[in-house]
Design a protein around this motif. Sequence first.
Motif, short mmCIF file in Angstrom:
data_model
loop_
_atom_site.label_atom_id
_atom_site.label_comp_id
_atom_site.label_asym_id
_atom_site.label_seq_id
_atom_site.Cartn_x
_atom_site.Cartn_y
_atom_site.Cartn_z
N MET A 39 35.33 37.64 46.79
CA MET A 39 34.12 37.10 47.46
C MET A 39 32.95 37.08 46.49
O MET A 39 32.19 36.12 46.44
N LEU A 40 32.81 38.17 45.74
CA LEU A 40 31.71 38.24 44.77
C LEU A 40 31.84 37.10 43.76
O LEU A 40 30.87 36.40 43.45
N ALA A 50 37.81 45.23 39.05
CA ALA A 50 37.57 44.90 40.45
C ALA A 50 36.39 45.69 41.01
O ALA A 50 35.87 45.39 42.07
N LYS A 51 35.95 46.71 40.27
CA LYS A 51 34.82 47.51 40.71
C LYS A 51 33.50 46.97 40.19
O LYS A 51 32.46 47.56 40.44
N ALA A 87 40.09 41.67 47.46
CA ALA A 87 39.23 40.97 48.40
C ALA A 87 37.75 40.96 48.02
O ALA A 87 37.13 39.91 47.95
N THR A 88 37.19 42.14 47.74
CA THR A 88 35.73 42.17 47.55
C THR A 88 35.32 41.47 46.27
O THR A 88 34.30 40.80 46.22
N THR A 147 43.65 41.74 58.03
CA THR A 147 42.79 41.14 57.01
C THR A 147 43.61 40.65 55.83
O THR A 147 43.07 40.07 54.91
N ARG A 164 30.91 33.73 45.43
CA ARG A 164 29.46 33.58 45.66
C ARG A 164 28.76 33.24 44.37
O ARG A 164 27.89 32.37 44.31
N ALA A 197 33.08 34.29 54.72
CA ALA A 197 32.03 34.62 53.75
C ALA A 197 31.57 33.40 52.96
O ALA A 197 30.39 33.27 52.64
N ASN A 226 42.82 35.44 53.16
CA ASN A 226 42.18 36.19 54.25
C ASN A 226 41.15 35.33 54.96
O ASN A 226 40.40 34.60 54.32
N LEU A 278 42.76 50.85 51.64
CA LEU A 278 42.64 49.73 52.59
C LEU A 278 43.98 49.02 52.79
O LEU A 278 44.50 48.95 53.89
N GLU A 298 38.51 36.39 56.17
CA GLU A 298 37.19 36.83 55.70
C GLU A 298 36.65 35.93 54.59
O GLU A 298 35.45 35.76 54.44
#
Lengths: 424, 290, 336
Positions: free
Chosen positions: A249-250, A219-220, A245-246, A323, A253, A280, A274, A50, A276
């Motif tokens: 966000m996780l 990160a996974k 990034a992912t 992004t 949240r 989010a 970002n 990415l 995003e």
Amino acid sequence: MKKKLAWILVLAMVLSVFAIGCGPKEEASEGGEDVVKVGALFPFTGSLALLGEESFRGVELAREEINKNGGIWGGKKIEFVKGDAVDAKAAVAEAERLITVEGCKVIVGSYSSSIVQAASEVAERNGVIYWETGGVAEAITTRGFKNLFRVCPSSSEYGTVAVNYTNDEIAPALNVSPKDLRIAIIYEDGVYGTSVSQASKKRADELGLNIVACEAYSAKAADLSSLVMKLKNAKPDVILATQYATDLMLFWRQARELGLKADAFIGTGGATANTEFVDAIGIEDTNGVMDCAFGSTGSNPEYAKGMDHVYALYSEKYGKNPTSIYPVVGYVGGTLLWETLELAGEMDPAKIREAALSLDKPEGSTATGWGVKFAGPDEPNAGQNLRAGNILDQWQDGELVVLYPEKARKPGTKAIIPLPSWSK
Amino acid sequence: MENIIQITVSGLLMGGIYAMIAMGLTLIFGVTGIVNFAHGEFLMVAMFATWGLNNVLGLDPYISIIIVVPLMFIIGMLVEKAMIQPIISAPHSMQIMATAGLSTVMANAALMIMQADYRSVVTSYGTKSLMLGGAMFNIPKVVGFVAAIILTSLFYLFFKYTYSGRAITATAQNMKAAKLMGVNIKNIYTLAFALGSACVGVAGVLIMPIYYVFPSIGTYFCTTAFVIVVLGGMGNLYGAFLGGLLIGVVEAYSGFLIAPVFKEVVYFIIFIIILVVRPSGLLGKTTRSS
Amino acid sequence: MPLNKIETFFSKPWVKYLIVAVLLVIALYYGVTKPFIAHNLILIFLYMGLAQAWNIIGGYAGQLSLGHVAFFGIGAYTSTLLYANLGISPWLGMLVGAALAAAVAYGLGWACLRLKGAYLTLATIAFAEVMRILAANFPSITKGSVGIGIPFRPALANMIFRGKIGYVFLSLGFAFVVYLVCRYIDRNRLGYYLASIREDETTSTSMGINVANNKVLAMVLSAIFVAIGGTIYSQYILFVEPTSEFAYEWSLNMALLVIFGGMGSLYGPILGALILVPIQEFLRMMLGGAFQGLHLVVFGTVLILTVLFMPKGLYITVRDKIRSKTRKTLSDEGGI
């Protein structure tokens, strides 16, 4: 039928073994007089794809622009030979190919620190210039390479900026002595998170700050609630987080869900900046979140000249906004490389090196706000751009506002400290 | 105390998600004896389908389940007919290689088509949670948890009361005997594989409100699903459900008590120990012989 | 068709040495003239050694491990740490790494080798993952994910060479040593024991073969050479990090080359490495820049097709084909 197919398959494979020897040679003879070949080594596949692709898009935009404006050396067009560096092994193979088969004298890369480390070794041994735009690990420039230039700042810059800001600004704003401030560091356990968090930790130790938690995570990970609970128990005032990034966000949240509280949150890395992230988590709950990164869209236009321009180029070509900051970083790296090449006058590594070392631009002269002055070959961080610094910005009502450095700050901005509590 | 409740709840809810993903895998293994290394990629396809339906037609993820699940069923059926059936009696190594190859193809085809960008579906309920008895319950995860229970119950009824269900059970127990009784083994294998894919389709839809989808998402859940399947006993659906919950809780506690980064190490070690001490899993039958 | 003649030709011992000699000459020639080809040769020979080593446990004994990267990483990390921290020559570090890998393989073997089929595979995958996470998260020893750079001090004693040619010979030597070991196994009792275990464990036990001991022995031998391969690789790349040195792809690739070439055959892994490694590199080179991921789609497809159409692997399929043709010709002649 099956057997016939099998035989065809075998035949095809044997042929391709021969092709590996013969194929690229023909390609190498292509490309006329008017083309300057530059290797572009990025991770286009695999887990780094990415941001690898994003970084490449940045240099690609720079390339298209210079070619549209007449190229370099009075009309020569720049052409990329792409190399897909999935991991260190592939990086070595691709660097080797770009240099010896394609005949590239300059390689621009490569976003990921481990890829730079492996590939620049090959470039150094072959006397080819390696032009790094995005890899941050400290070790990249401490090896005394003559042909390696890094445009972006190293990981230590994150630590310095984020921790200094905590010490100098956040603690006074909260009316506590910096030594009483409870600091938590969280980071993804890859090379990026580890090197940046180490830098933060080192700087905090130097200043004698109180680190109450230092937690790595993958990160996974599909669930970060245990990390959030752990932080909740540590009761930090300031959280420094190096995240992709992912997982960012996780984390947010779940932090909101479980009611994690802190007075300041600084993302040491680009992901927090970002758009995003705001999409989010929402404008209200991102209000006051800080981010320490290469550059910022919220910079004073006087400081980061041309950030808007890169954004415009990007959205025109790819139909959406970047992004991350990496396209801008790639663009800056690309334009600086063209400038260096123009200065060198020909594709000769010695001359390019000389030209690169002669570059001397003050801070605030590129789209990220960086200046340019590379450390000479005798210095401990040979090839590092000494005038590349990080900025620290903050989300305020869904907009990024720069807080540090002073020069990048728009007049009249005020920091939001402490973080407002969660919206309902 | 508050911590203990919250960690247990978080763990159980996450476990429900894991269980849903693992169920398809265990069903496929139980009947066909194939370990589907591309299972994570099936999840990825289901998630992309959900995202696509939301993006193009504006369908809510929970509604798109009526399209995505049949779609996954058909994809599973086609894959089984094209490449699983020919290797059904091949050695394990061949089967593993074939599905590992499929996993590479699917993940990279997705990369080619969709690029590496991460995509999400924004819903009004995606970040909602419920405070109950001192713990927070994330709504989409509760939905996932309930769905996992419903799915398990449906499978129970299916196996008990329908011809196909009983034929599947019979085949899983003794393929030759089932064949002698007139069960069409080929069709049963196809059905089982398709059902397993549909199952992971359900999981893909239900996690879309909370997760992002990108081509390599499969690897994030795949290893966990394997651990759960072995833990519950390969081929045992109820075992997969319990195993999912167990792993969810173990993960939450080890992350909290030891370190978030070592939670995988903890459950991998548990996994290896269980394999060594009780290879048939917690609820497993005797090891399937090929 | 004079296929039987080809068969007899290839079974003559001097032919093999001739092939090796020809390879050597090619290697030397290309190594001097084209570094990129030399790089591919290094990869081919390295993989050849690794695949043959994997073949001992995965092919001969039929125990499908997908966690061999654990031994690879142990080898790479041991020699690198000893060299970077204590200045101990990688040649010595290589042996220490091999010994360490042997010890780990012994333990893992006793714990896991009684598992069957997919269970064993999953256990080995889990084990390798544990090793990766540990390597990434004990920075005081391994420097964590940041990795360790090996200082470039070319010398034979440091196992670091200025040009490619040194590495070509190093990896070729490695592949050759593993070949000799495999040949020894292939032609001696251990090979028959392992083949017997692969076919039927119960019968093997009843015939008086100590199944457990022999499996563990195979695992240990296999691990030793994979670890040595790890050292060679790290000395070549001059950089170790958990995500590369413990990458699942290594395990998968080792198995893949063997399965493609022919499991449990002496020449299968060699053939697999000779064909698949260049294809992999070639595909990435040709297609990697054009479409993200296309080369891996093609590679995965090749894999699936191999399994579907050539389930016994290339070497055995071709050999059987030649043999059946030969037999046919012989019987035809007999008929006349």
